[in-house]
Design a protein around this motif. Structure first.
Motif, PDB file in Angstrom:
ATOM      1  N   SER A   1      -2.483   1.887   6.301  1.00 56.43           N
ATOM      2  CA  SER A   1      -2.602   2.274   5.503  1.00 56.43           C
ATOM      3  C   SER A   1      -2.417   3.816   4.550  1.00 56.43           C
ATOM      4  O   SER A   1      -2.132   4.484   5.017  1.00 56.43           O
ATOM      5  N   LYS A   2      -2.712   3.978   3.424  1.00 57.96           N
ATOM      6  CA  LYS A   2      -3.018   4.826   2.596  1.00 57.96           C
ATOM      7  C   LYS A   2      -3.404   5.820   2.594  1.00 57.96           C
ATOM      8  O   LYS A   2      -2.410   7.305   2.942  1.00 57.96           O
TER       9      LYS A   2
ATOM     10  N   GLU B   1       0.835  -1.050  -0.249  1.00 51.87           N
ATOM     11  CA  GLU B   1       0.316  -0.081  -0.077  1.00 51.87           C
ATOM     12  C   GLU B   1       0.591   1.314   0.130  1.00 51.87           C
ATOM     13  O   GLU B   1       0.813   1.932  -0.699  1.00 51.87           O
TER      14      GLU B   1
END
Ligand code: IPE
Ligand code: IPE
Ligand code: MG
Length: 257
Positions: A228-229, A55
């Motif tokens: 996460s992103k 990610e």
């Protein structure tokens, strides 16, 4: 039939693309605790950490960040139980094999820093193969710090500088910061403007001590497998709000910008 459309707003839109770090360094931490909190073995955490690697690599490449360095295994990590060390090494072989295609498709170059000669043969060979196969890629460089520690790196740099002095190739009075830079494993790579550490630990753990001299540091309680992103975007937005003064005063900075 009427469907309600869910609009998802991403923090990505709040990032100024002209103020991105050229180099982002990350200490991926918290895999073990993440797994433990779920009643699983530590290795389960490492396996899930790979998803975050994917990610964040993708997120950085999409934004146009040129260098991403991930701390994957420190020289101190050899002190972990043998089973965990070998699980990590095997996971690395597995992941590298699977990701080669994605790296190639996305024009990403793989590099390592650290003493990979001490890694198991199959791990080292998988890495060397991937490095060779991606060497001409230009969009981003993904640097894995493997069997890396900053003190090891500085000792190695000192040795090779001393050797050059000994051989008469270099005189001590000509040694400056550029000389040291050129003898580090990150030679030719700009210093990270931002360093992120996950899992709530507030330390550097022998990571890029020279290169982080003026980096902005960002610590988050999020465990690496959950990173996460959107968490990456949050860190970048925070970074972009900071004033990097490099010893100057705030007034000087606003006059010059
Ligand atoms: C980071 O997670 C991964 C490596 C160091 C290889 P940890 O394994 O350190 O996880 P915690 O810190 O024990 O939770
Ligand atoms: C640092 O994490 C090394 C990596 C992320 C590979 P650790 O979890 O090993 O760090 P310490 O020992 O707790 O500081
Ligand atoms: Mg840890």
């Amino acid at each position: 039939m009427y469907h309600k459309k869910r609009i998802v707003i991403s923090l990505k839109d709040k990032i100024s693309l002209n103020k991105l770090p050229s180099h982002l360094a990350v200490i991926m931490d918290g895999n073990g605790r993440w797994a433990k909190s779920k009643g699983k073995f530590r290795v389960f955490g490492h396996k899930n950490g790979v998803k975050s690697v994917r990610e964040i690599t993708e997120g950085c490449a999409e934004l146009g960040i040129k260098y991403l360095t991930l701390y994957a295994f420190s020289t101190e990590n050899w002190n972990r139980p043998k089973t965990e060390v070998s699980a990590l090494m095997n996971l690395l072989v597995d992941t590298i094999g699977k990701e080669l295609k994605t790296l190639t498709e996305n024009n990403i170059k793989l590099k390592t820093i650290g003493d990979i000669s001490k890694l198991p043969d199959n791990t080292r060979n998988a890495l060397l193969d991937c490095i060779e196969n991606t060497k001409d890629n230009t969009r981003m460089t993904l640097i894995l710090a493997l069997n890396y520690s900053s003190r090891w790196e500085l000792v190695e740099a000192t040795k090779s500088i001393a050797q050059k002095v000994n051989d008469g190739e270099l005189s001590p009075e000509n040694i400056d910061e550029n000389t040291v830079n050129a003898h580090l494993s990150t030679a030719g790579i700009p210093d990270p403007e931002l360093m992120i550490r996950t899992s709530g630990e507030l330390r550097i753990s022998n990571y890029l001590l020279w290169q982080l001299a003026y980096s902005e540091l960002y610590f988050t309680d999020v465990m690496w497998p959950d990173f996460s992103k959107e968490h990456l975007y949050e860190a970048l937005i925070d970074f972009q709000k900071r004033e990097r003064r490099f010893g100057q005063t705030s007034d000087q900075i606003s006059i010059n910008s």
